[in-house]
Scaffold this motif. Structure first.
Motif: not given
Length: 240
Positions: A211-219, A132-135, A116-129
């Motif tokens: 949770k809001g940070n995670e939702w934002f960068f995934n959408h 890859k993030v910009r911490y 768990g952390c705050l990120v400034s960007g993220s994208k999917r990997t081959w693993n659904k769980s």
């Protein structure tokens, strides 16, 4: 729901598991133990009990993390998990933890995985769980690859916060998705950020913010597309 004992051995994948706790806050250690019991970590966590730094709280936090890293390396661990004692688990899933372990086992170039952390960007990997993030910040729950840990442990206090120190690398960083480790609303011991801590509480606490940070960068792509569409429609009606 799975019985805790049926998945607690998943955590055995990690070489050493630490939790940094303050000698001045024994209540936090007890609360952390309750949280660890919930996710199968009973008896698996080594508590590093530290005294508050007499001058600089951030230096104390930084050096505490490096002590954990050093101890893990000395023990020969290939991976080192570090928690802080205000840990709060939510949305924990044994299957998700297992997916993350599968990812680390097959991914040769990872440096850190954040539960768990705050990120400034993220994208999917081959693993659904796993993302890859910009911490950006928060170091309350993460695991380090031994090779990367060997780099970090050679960097003594540099007058920057530990979160900022981690951010200065920002390569091969990954995060559990959805994240399951948060910081509780226990008052911060970092006097420098008491105002920020108060603001976070007004925003609903770090759990909601994370949770809001995670939702934002995934959408974010959808959000940007919606903004472009609305802007285009607005321009169309203005100039029609």
């Amino acid at each position: 729901m799975m019985e805790t004992g049926t998945f607690s051995n998943y955590w055995d994948y990690f070489g050493k598991i630490f939790c940094i706790t303050s000698a001045e806050r024994p209540d936090r250690q007890e609360t952390a133990k309750i949280q660890f019991d919930r996710v199968g970590l009973t008896g698996k966590v080594n508590f590093l009990i530290v005294n508050r730094h007499p001058i600089n709280c951030e230096q104390g936090i930084y050096e505490s993390h490096l002590i954990c890293i050093q101890k893990g390396l000395q023990a020969g661990a290939d991976s080192i998990v570090i928690f802080e004692d205000d840990i709060l688990f939510d949305r924990f899933s044994p299957a998700r933890l297992k997916n993350c372990i599968d990812f680390l086992s097959q991914q040769s170039d990872w440096n850190a995985l954040f539960f768990g952390c705050l990120v400034s960007g993220s994208k999917r990997t081959w693993n659904k769980s796993v993302l890859k993030v910009r911490y950006r910040s928060l170091s309350h729950a993460y695991v380090l690859n031994r090779k990367f840990a060997e780099v970090l442990v050679k960097r003594p206090w540099q007058e920057i916060a530990y979160d900022e120190f981690l951010d200065s690398f920002n390569e091969a960083y990954y995060a559990v998705y959805p994240s399951f480790a948060f910081q509780s609303n226990s008052p911060s011991d970092n006097r420098k950020y008491l105002r920020l801590d108060k603001f976070r509480r007004l925003c609903g606490g770090l759990q909601r913010i994370q949770k809001g940070n995670e939702w934002f960068f995934n959408h974010i792509r959808g959000i940007m597309a919606l903004h472009i569409t609305l802007a285009s429609l607005g321009a169309y009606w203005i100039f029609k």
